[in-house]
Write a protein that holds these residues in place. Sequence first.
Motif, PDB file in Angstrom:
ATOM      1  N   THR A   4     -32.879  87.645  23.324  1.00  0.00           N
ATOM      2  CA  THR A   4     -32.009  88.814  23.505  1.00  0.00           C
ATOM      3  C   THR A   4     -32.746  89.903  24.270  1.00  0.00           C
ATOM      4  O   THR A   4     -33.950  90.101  24.084  1.00  0.00           O
ATOM      5  N   SER A  32     -30.576  93.915  12.499  1.00  0.00           N
ATOM      6  CA  SER A  32     -29.663  93.241  13.426  1.00  0.00           C
ATOM      7  C   SER A  32     -29.071  91.972  12.843  1.00  0.00           C
ATOM      8  O   SER A  32     -28.232  91.334  13.478  1.00  0.00           O
ATOM      9  N   ASP A  69     -26.999  91.117  16.083  1.00  0.00           N
ATOM     10  CA  ASP A  69     -25.938  92.070  16.412  1.00  0.00           C
ATOM     11  C   ASP A  69     -26.606  93.429  16.554  1.00  0.00           C
ATOM     12  O   ASP A  69     -27.049  94.025  15.569  1.00  0.00           O
ATOM     13  N   LEU A  70     -26.670  93.943  17.780  1.00  0.00           N
ATOM     14  CA  LEU A  70     -27.397  95.185  18.058  1.00  0.00           C
ATOM     15  C   LEU A  70     -26.468  96.395  18.162  1.00  0.00           C
ATOM     16  O   LEU A  70     -26.841  97.402  18.762  1.00  0.00           O
ATOM     17  N   THR A  71     -25.297  96.308  17.555  1.00  0.00           N
ATOM     18  CA  THR A  71     -24.349  97.425  17.628  1.00  0.00           C
ATOM     19  C   THR A  71     -24.988  98.737  17.173  1.00  0.00           C
ATOM     20  O   THR A  71     -24.801  99.787  17.796  1.00  0.00           O
ATOM     21  N   HIS A  72     -25.752  98.681  16.100  1.00  0.00           N
ATOM     22  CA  HIS A  72     -26.367  99.909  15.580  1.00  0.00           C
ATOM     23  C   HIS A  72     -27.393 100.480  16.549  1.00  0.00           C
ATOM     24  O   HIS A  72     -27.556 101.699  16.648  1.00  0.00           O
ATOM     25  N   VAL A  74     -27.229 100.131  19.892  1.00  0.00           N
ATOM     26  CA  VAL A  74     -26.453 100.721  20.979  1.00  0.00           C
ATOM     27  C   VAL A  74     -26.013 102.130  20.587  1.00  0.00           C
ATOM     28  O   VAL A  74     -26.097 103.078  21.379  1.00  0.00           O
ATOM     29  N   GLU A  75     -25.552 102.293  19.352  1.00  0.00           N
ATOM     30  CA  GLU A  75     -25.071 103.599  18.895  1.00  0.00           C
ATOM     31  C   GLU A  75     -26.202 104.603  18.738  1.00  0.00           C
ATOM     32  O   GLU A  75     -26.029 105.796  18.991  1.00  0.00           O
ATOM     33  N   PRO A  80     -23.373 104.194  23.986  1.00  0.00           N
ATOM     34  CA  PRO A  80     -22.274 103.714  23.141  1.00  0.00           C
ATOM     35  C   PRO A  80     -21.002 103.354  23.886  1.00  0.00           C
ATOM     36  O   PRO A  80     -20.263 102.464  23.458  1.00  0.00           O
ATOM     37  N   GLU A  81     -20.724 104.023  25.003  1.00  0.00           N
ATOM     38  CA  GLU A  81     -19.483 103.736  25.735  1.00  0.00           C
ATOM     39  C   GLU A  81     -19.639 102.552  26.687  1.00  0.00           C
ATOM     40  O   GLU A  81     -18.680 101.813  26.917  1.00  0.00           O
ATOM     41  N   ARG A  84     -24.588  97.538  26.276  1.00  0.00           N
ATOM     42  CA  ARG A  84     -24.436  96.232  25.637  1.00  0.00           C
ATOM     43  C   ARG A  84     -25.792  95.545  25.659  1.00  0.00           C
ATOM     44  O   ARG A  84     -26.752  96.077  26.202  1.00  0.00           O
ATOM     45  N   TRP A  85     -25.844  94.386  25.090  1.00  0.00           N
ATOM     46  CA  TRP A  85     -27.070  93.603  25.124  1.00  0.00           C
ATOM     47  C   TRP A  85     -26.735  92.196  25.594  1.00  0.00           C
ATOM     48  O   TRP A  85     -25.572  91.778  25.605  1.00  0.00           O
TER      49      TRP A  85
END
Length: 229
Positions: A4, A32, A69-72, A74-75, A80-81, A84-85
């Motif tokens: 990743t 993650s 899952d790297l959503t946190h 990114v935020e 955030p808008e 992505r990864w």
Amino acid sequence: MYLTRFRINTARVGARRLLSSPQNLHAAVMSSFAEIPLSENDGPRVLWRIDRNSRAETYLCLVSPAKPDLTHLVEQAGWPETGRWETYDYEPFLSRLAAGDQWAFRLTANPVHSIRRTDGEPTKLTAHVGLHHQVRWLLQRQEPAGFKVVEKPVERRLLPEGDQHELIVHDRRQLAFKKAGQRQSVTLVTVTFDGRLEVTDPDALRNTLTRGLGRAKAYGCGLMTLAVV
């Protein structure tokens, strides 16, 4: 196994907080996964590294047995808008490794050795800080790790003992941070090796790429990645 890559937005306060502490970044990486992958019997484990390039971009590179899952992140430390990864299935690449192949490589490591200053004193881990000793640390580990660093042609060697290999040592850092619940700071010396290697033992190299090389793996060391020469 998965590979990743995530670009960090260094303008954000959250990103700077993570980058200032390997302890914080380790916690963010492990967050993650819904279920933290456990390394059993010295098997594949979560490895990560911070890369910086000539365009002043900063990336988190991550190898893991489970898909992250790297959503946190990114935020907290991305865009955030629009951020992505990228995650890739690592197995097809690992399965194609063959003896004699040559690859460019990068490794961020924690080169240390054990010393005993006086008789009867317990051994103590001490960082290698000199360039020559850091290079020797890597060369001493290349055979069991399944590769050899390619040597330069004789006419390109600048020094008889100091510049024999296709290897650049850079981004040498001394990091100080505190572990959770501890008052005393931890000091960590890291160095990044860029070079060219030849595969000598594909199985051993696969282990190196998925299990790491050296110490301080939880703190951004040990991850080796390969690229086309």
